[in-house]
Write a protein that holds these residues in place. Structure first.
Motif, PDB file in Angstrom:
ATOM      1  N   LEU A  28      31.168  40.927  44.023  1.00  0.00           N
ATOM      2  CA  LEU A  28      30.385  39.830  43.666  1.00  0.00           C
ATOM      3  C   LEU A  28      29.304  40.407  42.426  1.00  0.00           C
ATOM      4  O   LEU A  28      28.955  39.545  41.770  1.00  0.00           O
ATOM      5  CB  LEU A  28      29.232  39.699  44.898  1.00  0.00           C
ATOM      6  N   GLY A  29      29.019  41.666  42.516  1.00  0.00           N
ATOM      7  CA  GLY A  29      28.386  42.447  41.533  1.00  0.00           C
ATOM      8  C   GLY A  29      28.661  42.268  40.263  1.00  0.00           C
ATOM      9  O   GLY A  29      28.005  41.928  39.133  1.00  0.00           O
ATOM     10  N   LEU A  30      30.141  42.489  40.017  1.00  0.00           N
ATOM     11  CA  LEU A  30      31.014  42.339  38.838  1.00  0.00           C
ATOM     12  C   LEU A  30      30.714  40.917  38.511  1.00  0.00           C
ATOM     13  O   LEU A  30      30.645  40.968  37.209  1.00  0.00           O
ATOM     14  CB  LEU A  30      32.390  42.893  39.333  1.00  0.00           C
ATOM     15  N   LEU A  31      31.182  39.879  39.253  1.00  0.00           N
ATOM     16  CA  LEU A  31      31.323  38.606  38.822  1.00  0.00           C
ATOM     17  C   LEU A  31      29.812  38.274  38.169  1.00  0.00           C
ATOM     18  O   LEU A  31      29.974  37.445  37.306  1.00  0.00           O
ATOM     19  CB  LEU A  31      31.574  37.812  40.006  1.00  0.00           C
ATOM     20  N   ILE A  32      28.675  38.675  38.802  1.00  0.00           N
ATOM     21  CA  ILE A  32      27.596  38.251  38.411  1.00  0.00           C
ATOM     22  C   ILE A  32      27.239  39.187  36.813  1.00  0.00           C
ATOM     23  O   ILE A  32      26.498  38.490  36.226  1.00  0.00           O
ATOM     24  CB  ILE A  32      26.331  38.554  39.491  1.00  0.00           C
ATOM     25  N   SER A  33      27.414  40.392  37.149  1.00  0.00           N
ATOM     26  CA  SER A  33      26.849  41.150  35.853  1.00  0.00           C
ATOM     27  C   SER A  33      27.980  40.856  34.449  1.00  0.00           C
ATOM     28  O   SER A  33      27.120  41.107  33.354  1.00  0.00           O
ATOM     29  CB  SER A  33      27.328  42.681  36.182  1.00  0.00           C
ATOM     30  N   ILE A  34      29.029  40.169  34.609  1.00  0.00           N
ATOM     31  CA  ILE A  34      29.626  40.129  33.446  1.00  0.00           C
ATOM     32  C   ILE A  34      28.885  38.946  32.662  1.00  0.00           C
ATOM     33  O   ILE A  34      28.762  39.078  31.372  1.00  0.00           O
ATOM     34  CB  ILE A  34      30.960  39.797  33.518  1.00  0.00           C
ATOM     35  N   PRO A  35      28.764  37.682  33.389  1.00  0.00           N
ATOM     36  CA  PRO A  35      27.842  36.789  32.485  1.00  0.00           C
ATOM     37  C   PRO A  35      26.443  37.320  32.134  1.00  0.00           C
ATOM     38  O   PRO A  35      26.015  36.886  30.965  1.00  0.00           O
ATOM     39  CB  PRO A  35      27.786  35.478  33.404  1.00  0.00           C
TER      40      PRO A  35
END
Length: 216
Positions: A28-35
């Protein structure tokens, strides 16, 4: 070692819970951090705010954040969701800068060449910029994974079961074998996450294997 052999079932059960509590926040953190990282690279005045603001999230004491989550989410104090959300916040705090560093490390000539070839901004991001940023992002993700595995143990103090239970119970009851099992299992889990992230990086960057092969 006898204590470990006698309680392999309990250790495995707590280990699976620890994997879930660690792995879900990483994804979840990766999916949020990318944008968020992409936005920081595209909007100069936002870059400092997003990087500094996300970094400050990591300064919040973990136990305090675990306790505050039920008040924010409306969950019970024993809900694993509190830990998942808290660890997602910590993952974002660590990864936003890595995403920004990764995206800004893409050579300008490569980006211009992709644009000249007719790549739209979205296609260039997913087809060129993000793949080239994978090594830097993966390095940040490895740090976040190790941090997550160790930090989640504190959740035992609020009653959320995982490998930290072995440490707390082993200390309270002075059982050396239980303490040993908790420490060893946590270390092995951190190593496993690190290996998986390395394998994912290796799979997603085939051109690096070609470069390394050509240089040997």
């Amino acid at each position: 070692m006898q204590w470990v052999l006698d309680h392999l079932g309990d250790i495995s059960s707590l280990g699976l819970q620890h994997i879930w509590l660690s792995g879900v926040p990483l994804v979840l953190g990766l999916l949020i951090s990318i944008p968020v990282g992409w936005l920081a690279t595209r909007t100069r005045w936002l870059r400092g705010i997003l990087i500094t603001g996300s970094g400050l999230l990591y300064t919040i004491p973990s136990l305090a954040l675990f306790v505050l989550m039920p008040l924010v989410l409306g969950t019970s104090i024993l809900s694993p969701l509190n830990v998942v959300v808290a660890m997602t916040i910590y993952t974002i705090a660590l990864l936003v800068r890595s995403v920004v560093d990764g995206l800004t490390s893409v050579p300008e000539e490569v980006a211009r060449s992709a644009t000249a070839m007719g790549y739209t901004p979205a296609r260039r991001f997913f087809g060129v910029d993000l793949p080239l940023a994978v090594p830097v992002i993966a390095a940040g993700l490895r740090v976040a994974a190790v941090s997550s595995v160790s930090m989640i143990s504190i959740a035992s103090l609020i009653g959320v079961s995982q490998l930290g239970d072995l440490l707390v119970d082993g200390f309270n009851r002075d059982i050396a074998g239980e303490l040993f099992a908790g420490v060893l299992a946590s270390i092995l889990l951190a190593i496993a996450f690190d290996v998986l992230i390395r394998l994912a990086e290796h799979t997603l960057t085939p051109w690096r294997r070609v470069q390394q092969g050509g240089g040997t």
